[in-house]
Write a protein that holds these residues in place. Structure first.
Motif, PDB file in Angstrom:
ATOM      1  N   UNK A 175       0.824  -1.204   0.000  1.00 31.03           N
ATOM      2  CA  UNK A 175       0.000   0.000   0.000  1.00 31.03           C
ATOM      3  C   UNK A 175       0.856   1.250   0.000  1.00 31.03           C
ATOM      4  N   UNK A 176       1.899   1.249   0.844  1.00 29.18           N
ATOM      5  CA  UNK A 176       2.767   2.424   0.912  1.00 29.18           C
ATOM      6  C   UNK A 176       3.416   2.670  -0.447  1.00 29.18           C
ATOM      7  N   UNK A 177       3.900   1.594  -1.069  1.00 31.56           N
ATOM      8  CA  UNK A 177       4.555   1.763  -2.373  1.00 31.56           C
ATOM      9  C   UNK A 177       3.556   2.233  -3.432  1.00 31.56           C
ATOM     10  N   UNK A 178       2.336   1.680  -3.379  1.00 31.30           N
ATOM     11  CA  UNK A 178       1.337   2.079  -4.380  1.00 31.30           C
ATOM     12  C   UNK A 178       1.038   3.566  -4.257  1.00 31.30           C
ATOM     13  N   UNK A 179       0.874   4.043  -3.015  1.00 33.68           N
ATOM     14  CA  UNK A 179       0.598   5.470  -2.855  1.00 33.68           C
ATOM     15  C   UNK A 179       1.818   6.310  -3.219  1.00 33.68           C
ATOM     16  N   UNK A 180       3.004   5.774  -2.944  1.00 30.63           N
ATOM     17  CA  UNK A 180       4.214   6.511  -3.325  1.00 30.63           C
ATOM     18  C   UNK A 180       4.276   6.656  -4.847  1.00 30.63           C
ATOM     19  N   UNK A 181       3.959   5.555  -5.559  1.00 32.92           N
ATOM     20  CA  UNK A 181       3.992   5.622  -7.027  1.00 32.92           C
ATOM     21  C   UNK A 181       2.939   6.598  -7.528  1.00 32.92           C
ATOM     22  N   UNK A 182       1.782   6.597  -6.883  1.00 35.97           N
ATOM     23  CA  UNK A 182       0.732   7.531  -7.285  1.00 35.97           C
ATOM     24  C   UNK A 182       1.203   8.969  -7.073  1.00 35.97           C
ATOM     25  N   UNK A 183       1.878   9.208  -5.942  1.00 37.46           N
ATOM     26  CA  UNK A 183       2.377  10.553  -5.666  1.00 37.46           C
ATOM     27  C   UNK A 183       3.402  10.953  -6.720  1.00 37.46           C
ATOM     28  N   UNK A 184       4.252  10.010  -7.107  1.00 36.95           N
ATOM     29  CA  UNK A 184       5.239  10.301  -8.154  1.00 36.95           C
ATOM     30  C   UNK A 184       4.521  10.660  -9.452  1.00 36.95           C
ATOM     31  N   UNK A 185       3.516   9.860  -9.772  1.00 36.71           N
ATOM     32  CA  UNK A 185       2.788  10.062 -11.024  1.00 36.71           C
ATOM     33  C   UNK A 185       2.193  11.453 -11.095  1.00 36.71           C
TER      34      UNK A 185
END
Lengths: 257, 686
Positions: free
Chosen positions: B495-505
């Motif tokens: 979950x943390x990584x998914x939100x991190x990737x979303x933030x990057x996007x």
């Protein structure tokens, strides 16, 4: 009416419509090119000239009512594909020439010639290429490339040759020479449909001409008529208002003079 | 001294198959504009079929499920078996051309790579199902009695093979140099439009060439398998030295390719001999042989700096997958909630499958960043994750560092490795980067993962169980069942990584990544430091993959080279594409399809079809690449939106969207259609 299209030995097209995606950029165009006849296709950028030529050989999306090539009558709506067009004697020299740049001049001709024909005979008309047979096409000058492109189209033994922007990027003297040799081919019975920006130069060679504007043919006249129809031609290139403007500028300048 | 020469000459055996495959790759690149990663697998399947015919008289068709084994007769001679296999191979070549490569001619480089990787997975899976994974040593076909030349005794078959290779090379060279067919192939490879206007049918040429190279692969495979041995993985990966040879020949020169192929075989054989010497460093004994093609590929691609010939298709490839706006956070929350519920509700192997899926999400997210956002195709993500996996083992067992520090450190090591792999990516892109990274992945697997010095030999590399503040997070409970706590840990990390990737996007970096993906030159003209952006992309993606690799290490407890084998990495890439490589939801969908993931558990547990998992995922990938290049996630998303339009907060937007659907579609697809139709019209009767 179009159903009883009489073949004329050359190319006759009725009701050609072509475009990209959902948009038609050429609408209901009729074109005739008799054997031995040089026909000009004129018009401003975006008038649909290249699209017309491409769709005659089956490149791009197009439909038509009828067309005849040689003695063969073909009913639409689907036009020939490029290979059929080639087989039935319609050849196109495209704007970007599409040469095989990694192949030598001789190989370019050999690969395009039908089986059993003598591809290098065509070089009698292009003595310049004769000395360049072993050179890669990509290393030729612009004029030489255009000659090769025409020669390559001719080895397929066409009845009608379509040439898109003969003079593009070429020196005027080369264009003169190419037009002269095209005139020779036509006197041997080849029909030629020529798209050319240098209208005045081309008018010295063509028998007839079509003028396109916004995807339709707006004029169909002999070269003499076209030469005298300067204003109408200008309006085809520039639009009515612009042509009127040009006139009024002329008038004003005349007045001040 | 004589022994050195002997080993050089012995290398002609494998050199011949490298050369043969390399030449086939060159021809395929000319005729089809693809780099066929499945080409080694095509040689392999033919060799297995031939071996089975000679051994048991059984003809085994390349499919599963339907009856596929026909008994032809006992004691078949080579002259019966060989023609049968060659006919089958040419049919396979034809089938692949018609079903995969022809429809994909105007596809993006990524789609082409993925499709051929998919074909490779399918062929390999079929061979494993039908012939097993055991290595075989077929009986000799060529006379292999020893001959003595200059006081050296060595088997004659090596000479015959080298001679055969030379003859094939000369024949192919002459074919493409002098014949009308060859000239036409070269002409069409340069401009398909020019070819059509000259009455040449590029489609028919490509078809004939496809069949030709399929037969050639079969011949080389069959002739050299008695020397090289026949096992599914090794034979499939002959593609790597073959690619090296083809790239030395710049995907153009058949003669150079043949010589390079033979040379690679000889070099490898010589190196193998040298590793037996006492002075040879211990750490390099394993796998150094496999680094030869990698080094050659890097040198050929990066150092020479010459551009490979580019094929002039009829239509410009639409290079990019469409990229939707980043997902809404609520979508991610739904995914995570589903994961959490599944962890609580399910038990035993199903809970384990959910855990594996969550770890898979992390790895799939690394593809979203690297390939989806940055547009770089790497086949080495498995190796990157593996570096982290083995690092976490070392860090936990030898340095005794506790849980959150160990995986973070391991991920940093993986980041460094990923950046190293990314360095060639600064100069090369697209398919060529795929080639380099594949060779790199093979080199890392053999040199590092299979190296007893690194991995601790047969026991595998152990990973200590994780715990945090006295909380036991180990993957198995004391009763050896999958634990909830480890599953939840994976859920939190994913979950943390998914939100991190979303933030990057959605942030600055995301825009930079995407601008580089769209057009590097334009990006740099806008003042974007392309080198920095690329390295950031590789670093971020490798870090994510590293976290995933570490968690996989924890999950397995003891890791070996097979955990992160090259094929594992290839399957990861293929599945992430299948799920939808440009979206985070795609990462979730892809992860469910991973081996050991949810779909695998269902196939195995409910339908008992576990052995078909690899095959099905490979097929899914090929079909997706051919028919629906954006992957499943965007498709499912659209379905979902149109179905639930009129509900909830987004109803207005959604219903306008669905109301406008027809119009929308026309506009959206105009560009595609132009391309498609032009191609269709032109190619209709070829």
């Amino acid at each position: 009416m179009t159903d009883d299209l009489e073949p004329n030995g050359g190319l006759r097209i009725r009701g050609l419509t072509a475009g990209y995606g959902g948009v038609d950029v050429v609408r209901n165009v009729d074109i005739d090119v008799g054997p031995g006849e040089i026909v000009g296709l004129f018009g401003a950028n975006g008038a649909g000239k290249t699209t017309t030529l491409n769709s005659i050989v089956g490149i791009g999306r197009s439909t038509l009512d009828t067309f005849a090539i040689g003695d063969l009558v073909h009913r639409g709506p689907k036009p020939f594909g490029p290979l059929d067009a080639n087989r039935h004697g319609i050849a196109l020299v495209p704007e970007d020439r599409c040469l095989f740049t990694q192949l030598t001049v001789a190989e370019n001709l050999r690969v395009s010639a039908p089986k059993g024909s003598a591809p290098l005979d065509v070089l009698d008309h292009f003595p310049l290429l004769q000395s360049l047979l072993k050179r890669k096409a990509g290393l030729l000058s612009g004029g030489e490339q255009q000659m090769l492109a025409i020669a390559r189209a001719l080895v397929t033994r066409p009845k009608v040759l379509l040439i898109d922007e003969l003079s593009l990027g070429l020196a005027p003297i080369i264009v003169q020479r190419l037009l002269a040799s095209i005139y020779e081919f036509a006197s041997d019975g080849l029909g030629v449909l020529l798209v050319e920006q240098h209208v005045n130069l081309a008018l010295q060679y063509v028998h007839r001409g079509y003028v396109m504007r916004n995807g339709t043919v707006v004029m169909d006249a002999s070269s003499a008529e076209l030469m005298n129809a300067g204003e109408a031609l200008a309006s085809a290139y520039l639009g009515d208002a612009a042509a009127a403007d040009a006139e009024s500028i002329d008038a004003r300048e005349g007045a001040t003079l | 001294m004589s022994q050195y020469v002997l080993f050089l000459l012995l290398g002609l055996g494998s050199g011949a198959v490298y050369a043969g495959l390399g030449m086939g790759l060159v021809v395929q690149y000319k005729a089809l504009g693809i780099i066929n990663f499945a080409y080694g697998a095509m040689a392999m399947i033919a060799s297995f079929q031939y071996h089975e015919l000679r051994q048991h008289g059984d003809l085994v068709m390349p499919w599963v499920g339907l009856p596929s084994r026909v008994h032809i007769g006992d004691d078949l001679s080579m002259w019966v078996a060989l023609p049968i296999v060659l006919v089958l191979s040419s049919l396979l070549g034809l089938l692949l051309f018609v079903a995969v490569y022809r429809p994909m001619r105007a596809a993006s480089p990524l789609a082409k790579v993925v499709a051929s990787v998919g074909v490779m997975i399918v062929l390999q899976a079929i061979v494993v199902i039908q012939f097993g994974t055991e290595a075989r040593l077929p009986e000799a076909i060529l006379p292999n009695e020893t001959v003595t030349v200059l006081g050296l005794a060595f088997p004659r078959d090596r000479f015959i093979l080298a001679l055969f290779t030379a003859v094939v090379a000369i024949v192919l060279w002459a074919l493409y140099r002098f014949t009308r067919f060859g000239l036409a192939t070269r002409a069409a490879s340069e401009t398909e439009r020019g070819a059509l206007l000259s009455g040449i049918s590029p489609g028919r040429l490509a078809m004939v060439n496809s069949v030709l190279v399929a037969v050639s692969a079969a011949v080389f495979g069959i002739l050299s398998s008695p020397i090289t041995g026949l096992d599914p993985t090794k034979f499939t990966l002959f593609i790597v030295p073959a690619l090296a040879a083809a790239l030395v020949g710049r995907l153009k020169l058949i003669s150079v390719t043949a010589i390079a192929g033979l040379g690679i075989g000889m070099m490898q054989s010589e190196l193998l001999f040298l590793t037996t010497k006492s002075w040879f460093p211990d750490w390099a004994r394993s796998g150094v042989v496999d680094s030869v093609p990698f080094i050659l590929i890097v040198v050929a691609l990066v150092a020479s700096g010459k551009r490979l010939p580019v094929r002039g298709g009829l239509t410009e490839a639409s290079a990019l997958l469409s990229l939707r706006r980043g997902e809404r956070p609520s979508v991610l929350l739904v995914w995570l909630a589903l994961g959490g519920i599944a962890l609580f509700v399910l038990r035993d192997q199903y809970r384990m499958a959910v855990t594996v899926t969550l770890i898979g999400v992390m790895i799939m997210l690394s593809f979203v960043v690297l390939t989806g956002y940055l547009g770089q195709i790497s086949l080495a993500q498995g190796a990157v994750a593996g570096v982290a996996g083995f690092s976490v083992s070392k860090i936990t067992t030898e340095f005794d560092l506790p849980f959150p520090i160990a995986p973070l450190l391991a991920a940093l090591v993986a980041t460094a490795a990923g950046c190293l792999i990314g360095i060639p990516g600064l100069r090369i892109r697209g398919v060529q980067l795929a080639v380099v990274t594949l060779a790199g992945a093979v080199a890392i697997e053999r040199l590092v993962f299979n190296n007893p010095v690194v991995t601790g030999g047969v026991t595998g590399a152990l990973v200590e169980r994780p715990s945090l503040f006295g909380l036991d997070l180990s993957p198995l409970t004391s009763s050896q069942r999958p634990s909830l706590s480890f599953g939840l840990l994976c859920l939190v990390v994913a979950g943390a990584l998914a939100f991190a990737v979303l933030a990057v996007r959605r942030g600055e970096l995301g825009r930079r990544l995407i601008s580089v993906r769209s057009n590097e030159r334009v990006a740099s003209s806008l003042g974007i430091d392309v080198v920095r952006v690329k390295i950031s992309g590789f670093a971020l993606s490798s870090f994510i993959a590293g976290i995933g690799g570490s968690m996989l290490g924890y999950h397995q407890g003891s890791i070996s080279a097979t955990s992160f084998a090259v094929f594992v990495g290839l399957q990861w890439l293929a599945l992430s594409y299948l799920g939808g490589i440009t979206s985070i939801s795609g990462a979730f969908i892809a992860a469910m399809m991973l081996p050991g993931g949810v779909s695998d558990a269902v196939l195995t547990g409910v339908w008992h079809l576990g052995q078909y998992h690899l095959l099905l995922s490979g097929l899914g990938v090929v079909v997706t690449a051919v028919a629906n290049p954006e992957g499943l996630a965007p498709k499912i998303g659209d379905q979902f939106r149109s179905k639930f339009a009129g509900r909830g907060r987004h109803s207005a937007a959604a219903s306008t969207r669905s109301a406008a659907q027809p119009a929308d579609n026309t506009v959206d697809r105009t560009a595609d259609n132009t391309v498609d139709r032009t191609a269709e019209n032109a190619l209709a009767e070829i």
